[in-house]
Design a protein around this motif. Structure first.
Motif, PDB file in Angstrom:
ATOM      1  N   LEU A 452      30.676  31.148  31.681  1.00  0.00           N
ATOM      2  CA  LEU A 452      31.730  30.235  31.262  1.00  0.00           C
ATOM      3  C   LEU A 452      32.906  30.376  32.234  1.00  0.00           C
ATOM      4  O   LEU A 452      33.697  31.310  32.123  1.00  0.00           O
ATOM      5  N   PRO A 453      33.012  29.487  33.230  1.00  0.00           N
ATOM      6  CA  PRO A 453      34.135  29.593  34.176  1.00  0.00           C
ATOM      7  C   PRO A 453      35.440  29.150  33.540  1.00  0.00           C
ATOM      8  O   PRO A 453      35.485  28.189  32.776  1.00  0.00           O
ATOM      9  N   VAL A 454      36.509  29.856  33.842  1.00  0.00           N
ATOM     10  CA  VAL A 454      37.839  29.504  33.346  1.00  0.00           C
ATOM     11  C   VAL A 454      38.802  29.477  34.523  1.00  0.00           C
ATOM     12  O   VAL A 454      38.618  30.170  35.515  1.00  0.00           O
ATOM     13  N   GLU A 455      39.828  28.643  34.414  1.00  0.00           N
ATOM     14  CA  GLU A 455      40.864  28.549  35.439  1.00  0.00           C
ATOM     15  C   GLU A 455      42.024  29.470  35.068  1.00  0.00           C
ATOM     16  O   GLU A 455      42.497  29.456  33.939  1.00  0.00           O
ATOM     17  N   LEU A 456      42.462  30.269  36.023  1.00  0.00           N
ATOM     18  CA  LEU A 456      43.632  31.118  35.819  1.00  0.00           C
ATOM     19  C   LEU A 456      44.853  30.352  36.309  1.00  0.00           C
ATOM     20  O   LEU A 456      45.125  30.280  37.509  1.00  0.00           O
ATOM     21  N   ASP A 457      45.562  29.744  35.370  1.00  0.00           N
ATOM     22  CA  ASP A 457      46.734  28.942  35.710  1.00  0.00           C
ATOM     23  C   ASP A 457      47.994  29.801  35.643  1.00  0.00           C
ATOM     24  O   ASP A 457      47.980  30.942  35.192  1.00  0.00           O
ATOM     25  N   GLY A 458      49.074  29.218  36.082  1.00  0.00           N
ATOM     26  CA  GLY A 458      50.369  29.867  35.923  1.00  0.00           C
ATOM     27  C   GLY A 458      50.603  30.984  36.917  1.00  0.00           C
ATOM     28  O   GLY A 458      49.846  31.189  37.876  1.00  0.00           O
ATOM     29  N   PRO A 459      51.664  31.777  36.703  1.00  0.00           N
ATOM     30  CA  PRO A 459      52.047  32.851  37.641  1.00  0.00           C
ATOM     31  C   PRO A 459      50.947  33.877  37.849  1.00  0.00           C
ATOM     32  O   PRO A 459      50.754  34.360  38.969  1.00  0.00           O
ATOM     33  N   ALA A 460      50.218  34.240  36.780  1.00  0.00           N
ATOM     34  CA  ALA A 460      49.176  35.260  36.919  1.00  0.00           C
ATOM     35  C   ALA A 460      48.087  34.789  37.876  1.00  0.00           C
ATOM     36  O   ALA A 460      47.655  35.545  38.759  1.00  0.00           O
ATOM     37  N   GLY A 461      47.630  33.548  37.714  1.00  0.00           N
ATOM     38  CA  GLY A 461      46.605  33.029  38.602  1.00  0.00           C
ATOM     39  C   GLY A 461      47.074  32.938  40.041  1.00  0.00           C
ATOM     40  O   GLY A 461      46.343  33.292  40.973  1.00  0.00           O
ATOM     41  N   ARG A 462      48.305  32.456  40.239  1.00  0.00           N
ATOM     42  CA  ARG A 462      48.836  32.358  41.609  1.00  0.00           C
ATOM     43  C   ARG A 462      48.981  33.735  42.238  1.00  0.00           C
ATOM     44  O   ARG A 462      48.704  33.926  43.427  1.00  0.00           O
ATOM     45  N   SER A 463      49.401  34.716  41.450  1.00  0.00           N
ATOM     46  CA  SER A 463      49.565  36.074  41.966  1.00  0.00           C
ATOM     47  C   SER A 463      48.225  36.668  42.379  1.00  0.00           C
ATOM     48  O   SER A 463      48.123  37.330  43.427  1.00  0.00           O
ATOM     49  N   VAL A 520      39.716  46.212  45.976  1.00  0.00           N
ATOM     50  CA  VAL A 520      38.736  45.493  45.184  1.00  0.00           C
ATOM     51  C   VAL A 520      38.770  45.921  43.716  1.00  0.00           C
ATOM     52  O   VAL A 520      38.555  45.108  42.811  1.00  0.00           O
ATOM     53  N   PHE A 521      39.088  47.181  43.443  1.00  0.00           N
ATOM     54  CA  PHE A 521      39.115  47.659  42.063  1.00  0.00           C
ATOM     55  C   PHE A 521      40.355  47.149  41.321  1.00  0.00           C
ATOM     56  O   PHE A 521      40.262  46.689  40.179  1.00  0.00           O
ATOM     57  N   SER A 522      41.508  47.234  41.953  1.00  0.00           N
ATOM     58  CA  SER A 522      42.726  46.739  41.304  1.00  0.00           C
ATOM     59  C   SER A 522      42.676  45.228  41.134  1.00  0.00           C
ATOM     60  O   SER A 522      43.187  44.673  40.158  1.00  0.00           O
ATOM     61  N   MET A 523      42.024  44.538  42.108  1.00  0.00           N
ATOM     62  CA  MET A 523      41.887  43.092  41.988  1.00  0.00           C
ATOM     63  C   MET A 523      41.084  42.728  40.742  1.00  0.00           C
ATOM     64  O   MET A 523      41.475  41.848  39.962  1.00  0.00           O
ATOM     65  N   MET A 524      39.959  43.394  40.531  1.00  0.00           N
ATOM     66  CA  MET A 524      39.119  43.073  39.390  1.00  0.00           C
ATOM     67  C   MET A 524      39.813  43.421  38.072  1.00  0.00           C
ATOM     68  O   MET A 524      39.645  42.728  37.068  1.00  0.00           O
ATOM     69  N   ARG A 525      40.612  44.475  38.083  1.00  0.00           N
ATOM     70  CA  ARG A 525      41.350  44.810  36.861  1.00  0.00           C
ATOM     71  C   ARG A 525      42.388  43.743  36.542  1.00  0.00           C
ATOM     72  O   ARG A 525      42.548  43.333  35.391  1.00  0.00           O
ATOM     73  N   ARG A 526      43.094  43.272  37.573  1.00  0.00           N
ATOM     74  CA  ARG A 526      44.096  42.224  37.356  1.00  0.00           C
ATOM     75  C   ARG A 526      43.444  40.937  36.872  1.00  0.00           C
ATOM     76  O   ARG A 526      43.985  40.232  36.015  1.00  0.00           O
ATOM     77  N   GLY A 528      40.691  40.744  35.143  1.00  0.00           N
ATOM     78  CA  GLY A 528      40.322  40.982  33.753  1.00  0.00           C
ATOM     79  C   GLY A 528      41.500  40.810  32.813  1.00  0.00           C
ATOM     80  O   GLY A 528      41.376  40.209  31.734  1.00  0.00           O
ATOM     81  N   GLU A 529      42.659  41.324  33.203  1.00  0.00           N
ATOM     82  CA  GLU A 529      43.858  41.183  32.374  1.00  0.00           C
ATOM     83  C   GLU A 529      44.256  39.716  32.244  1.00  0.00           C
ATOM     84  O   GLU A 529      44.663  39.253  31.170  1.00  0.00           O
ATOM     85  N   ALA A 530      44.119  38.954  33.360  1.00  0.00           N
ATOM     86  CA  ALA A 530      44.556  37.557  33.348  1.00  0.00           C
ATOM     87  C   ALA A 530      43.666  36.684  32.471  1.00  0.00           C
ATOM     88  O   ALA A 530      44.140  35.715  31.864  1.00  0.00           O
ATOM     89  N   LYS A 531      42.376  36.997  32.381  1.00  0.00           N
ATOM     90  CA  LYS A 531      41.474  36.151  31.588  1.00  0.00           C
ATOM     91  C   LYS A 531      41.238  36.704  30.190  1.00  0.00           C
ATOM     92  O   LYS A 531      40.457  36.121  29.417  1.00  0.00           O
ATOM     93  N   ALA A 532      41.908  37.819  29.835  1.00  0.00           N
ATOM     94  CA  ALA A 532      41.675  38.454  28.530  1.00  0.00           C
ATOM     95  C   ALA A 532      41.973  37.508  27.375  1.00  0.00           C
ATOM     96  O   ALA A 532      41.194  37.404  26.419  1.00  0.00           O
ATOM     97  N   GLY A 533      43.113  36.807  27.434  1.00  0.00           N
ATOM     98  CA  GLY A 533      43.479  35.903  26.361  1.00  0.00           C
ATOM     99  C   GLY A 533      42.506  34.748  26.223  1.00  0.00           C
ATOM    100  O   GLY A 533      42.138  34.349  25.102  1.00  0.00           O
ATOM    101  N   LEU A 534      42.040  34.188  27.361  1.00  0.00           N
ATOM    102  CA  LEU A 534      41.076  33.091  27.322  1.00  0.00           C
ATOM    103  C   LEU A 534      39.745  33.560  26.747  1.00  0.00           C
ATOM    104  O   LEU A 534      39.111  32.855  25.958  1.00  0.00           O
TER     105      LEU A 534
END
Length: 714
Positions: A452-463, A520-526, A528-534
């Motif tokens: 299920l692909p989701v778009e990371l919008d807003g400041p978190a996605g841009r960051s 690569v590890f910190s990227m994947m954690r970030r 995960g945090e950004a898509k947690a709510g979705l």
């Protein structure tokens, strides 16, 4: 508005006719003069109510003159062609003027409501040029629509471009259903209450699904396979059925069924209204199941919208901004996903959906209307009302069209005991389709993964996207430095694949050290945090539709975000974490397994991925990716084990256009998963370091390929 005593062209009523007055009956000349006045005012930014009224008058009279000139047998072909050409010129000016002020665009619509000021100005203009004006009729009552602040309404630029391409393309009302008044046996009976009651009275063995034809795969694209139960709905649409309450359980492919039903029905352009979390997936599925159809997703105010697309996907949250132009777009089909979202008919989103459905139904005899939901009933039987109204089966007070005809044909009234099963069957035959996983278990794999692909919008996605670019830039610098230090005779043409892999290994080694900077590890954690709510939002939807759900995450902060989302939405959950005592852990497991009110188990992927029996759930949500397929499979096996009576679906939430999507592909390719089916795979699984390395190799290769003038070695 023109001053009292003046016409829209500026001449005074009752003044002697002179050279400035157009000759009697020359409506086109008057329109040409008036449209230039409107154009000049809009160019100066002076769009007053009077200017809007003039614009309305010109748009209205241009349409009327088009019709009159085409049907006037007294005109020669040359004269008719000349007049139509002049009218088209005026129409072009109107369309170009509307581009400067999109609020004017709605006034070009065939069914735009004419204001009182415009009606008055129209009479003045026609009287001034000597056209006999009939007695004014009372204006038609305006449809009741949801209250929307005008400043919230938008019209995307690409929609304006589509309108300009053919600004006077009128909708075809010729096939609209014409109900012939006739005596009704059930006239005077209150029917909605008994209709709803008929579903409450149904016994356990009562049918819940309409009769469906043999499956059809005629509209399935090459390389894709429909399951038999999916092909039945497509076949029904091909046979002429046009309304469906598709209430299959999650995991049975309602999206594919809807897209191919639209293909079978020729229901394009197609409007799809969905929750925010699945809108990207709808565009992805459209690309797979209807690859020859252009699909577009409305984001925000629609700046990136493709106004010429065949499939338009919009989420409930922004529907209020777009309901105006969507109603004029000429859709021939409409799909509402998670249709229980509209159960509250007083809510704004429900009113918008019902308004759009009514406008689409008014434009043709049989548009395709599909309501998708695994849970048509949330609280009580009354939740059916909004969905039935969307489908055109009922209005606020009575059954409509085919439903009232079917009830009449039963020969029964609500006073007859046999009315209730007959009435229920009449509704089901209109298009209720309900299949459970256990009903079609033979069609689907026992275990499967659905991305299920989701778009990371807003400041978190841009960051996150900026951080990925920084990581890629750092590796490119290392690559270029190493390349510059090489002897000229050791350099290769294009991208040096061996050097790319060495740079990626160095980056991976540094990622495991204490060196600062994004890795690569910190990227994947970030991510995960950004898509947690979705991910949590989707799990909550599943819980409402299909029952118990297991939610897996790797990091504590992702679990915390998910649990906060469930709490906010009133979804009860049990938390299973690695830092719990054995007693606390077991109490939470027992609560999830035994308490019907506990809908979700929030589990740590590493701590709860083994040693658990959660076969009470057949749906899992993987909020974060594992580094290996083995870890992912262990989590799925918490539900797919002895005692599980239904096929298990793992919904893997993927952040589109990020490293997340690349890693998902790598995990699958390393595991050799064919079509995401887990059964029967006996290939040796690669260690996690291989996936991490390959992700960095792919990121660096993409960055090098994107550089201007970089040749690629073959």
């Amino acid at each position: 508005m023109a001053r009292r005593g003046q016409s829209p062209t500026g001449t005074r009523r009752g003044a002697p006719r002179n050279q400035r007055r157009v000759r009697d009956g020359d409506v086109v000349s008057a329109l040409a003069r008036t449209v230039r006045e409107v154009e000049a005012a809009v160019q100066k930014g002076r769009v007053t109510p009077g200017v809007r009224a003039k614009f309305e008058v010109v748009a209205l009279l241009v349409r009327e003159e088009h019709t009159r000139v085409r049907s006037d047998d007294t005109l020669s072909e040359a004269r008719r062609g000349e007049q139509l050409k002049r009218l088209d010129g005026i129409g072009t000016i109107l369309a170009k003027t509307a581009v400067r002020d999109p609020a004017l665009l709605a006034l070009l619509s065939e069914d735009a409501v004419v204001s009182a000021a415009a009606r008055s100005l129209k009479r003045e203009l026609l009287a001034d040029i000597g056209v006999e004006v009939p007695a004014e009729e009372a204006p038609a009552p305006q449809p009741v629509a949801a209250a929307v602040a005008p400043e919230r309404q938008v019209v995307p630029q690409s929609v304006i471009s589509r309108q300009m391409a053919n600004p006077f393309l009128a909708p075809d009302f010729s096939a609209a259903r014409q109900d012939t008044p006739r005596p009704r046996r059930l006239a005077g009976w209150e029917l909605l209450g008994p209709l709803l009651s008929s579903f409450e009275r149904a016994g356990g063995g009562a049918p819940a699904c309409m009769a469906l034809p043999a499956p059809s795969d005629r509209f399935t694209p090459m390389g894709r396979d429909l399951m038999p139960h999916q092909g039945q709905v497509v076949a029904a649409a091909a046979a002429g059925h046009r309304t469906f309450l598709l209430a299959d359980e999650p995991g049975l492919g309602k999206t594919a069924q809807s897209l191919l039903a639209a293909e079978a029905a020729g229901a394009y352009p197609l409007l799809v209204v969905v929750p925010n979390v699945v809108k990207t997936n709808w565009a992805r599925e459209a690309g797979q199941w209807t690859p020859h159809r252009r699909a577009t997703v409305i984001q925000g105010d629609g700046h990136t919208l493709d106004g010429f697309a065949d499939i338009v996907v919009v989420n409930y949250e922004v529907l209020d901004r777009h309901v105006g132009w969507l109603g004029d777009f000429g859709f021939r089909g409409m799909v509402v996903d998670e249709a229980h979202f509209i159960k509250n008919r007083t809510s704004q989103r429900s009113q918008h959906v019902l308004e759009l459905s009514e406008r689409i139904r008014s434009r043709g005899a049989k548009p395709l209307l599909m309501a998708l939901t695994g849970t048509p009933l949330i609280n009580d039987i009354d939740d059916f009302r909004a969905i039935w109204q969307f489908l055109g089966w009922i209005d606020d007070s009575k059954p409509l069209g085919e439903l009232i005809d079917a009830l009449e044909e039963t020969g029964l009234t609500p006073a007859d005991a046999g009315f209730y099963p007959a009435a229920r069957q009449s509704v089901i035959d209109l298009g209720i389709v309900r299949r459970r996983k256990v009903d079609v278990a033979a069609d689907i794999p026992a275990r499967r993964i659905a991305d299920l692909p989701v778009e990371l919008d807003g400041p978190a996605g841009r960051s996150i996207r900026a951080a990925e670019r920084d990581l890629a830039r750092r590796m490119v610098e290392r690559y270029e430095t190493a390349l510059a230090n090489r002897p000229a005779d050791e350099r290769v043409e294009g991208i040096d694949a061996d050097l790319v892999r060495r740079v990626a290994r160095v980056e991976l080694k540094d990622s495991t050290s204490t060196k600062a900077g994004e890795n690569v590890f910190s990227m994947m954690r970030r991510i995960g945090e950004a898509k947690a709510g979705l991910a949590a939002d989707y799990a909550a939807q599943l819980a409402r539709s299909a029952g118990k759900v297991v939610f897996f995450a790797k990091h504590i902060d992702v679990m915390d975000t998910a649990e906060a989302t469930f709490t906010k939405q009133g979804v009860r959950f049990a938390s299973i974490r690695g830092d719990q005592t054995p007693g606390a852990r077991q109490r939470n497991i027992d609560a999830f397994v035994n308490d019907p009110e506990v809908a979700v188990a929030v589990c740590s992927l590493t701590s709860a991925g083994v040693g658990l029996n959660l076969q009470v759930a057949s749906d899992l949500v993987l909020a974060e990716l594992s580094w290996t397929d083995a870890e992912q499979t262990q989590a799925i096996d918490r539900s797919h084990r002895i005692g599980q009576t239904e096929p298990v679906t793992a919904w893997r939430i993927i952040a589109a256009q990020t490293m997340d999507a690349r890693i998902a592909e790598l995990i699958d390719s390393k595991a050799g998963l064919a079509a995401r089916a887990l059964d029967g795979s006996d290939e040796e699984l690669s260690p996690s370091a291989d996936v991490q390395l390959e992700a960095l190799v792919a990121l660096l290769t993409d960055a090098l390929t994107a550089r201007p003038g970089t040749p690629v070695a073959l």
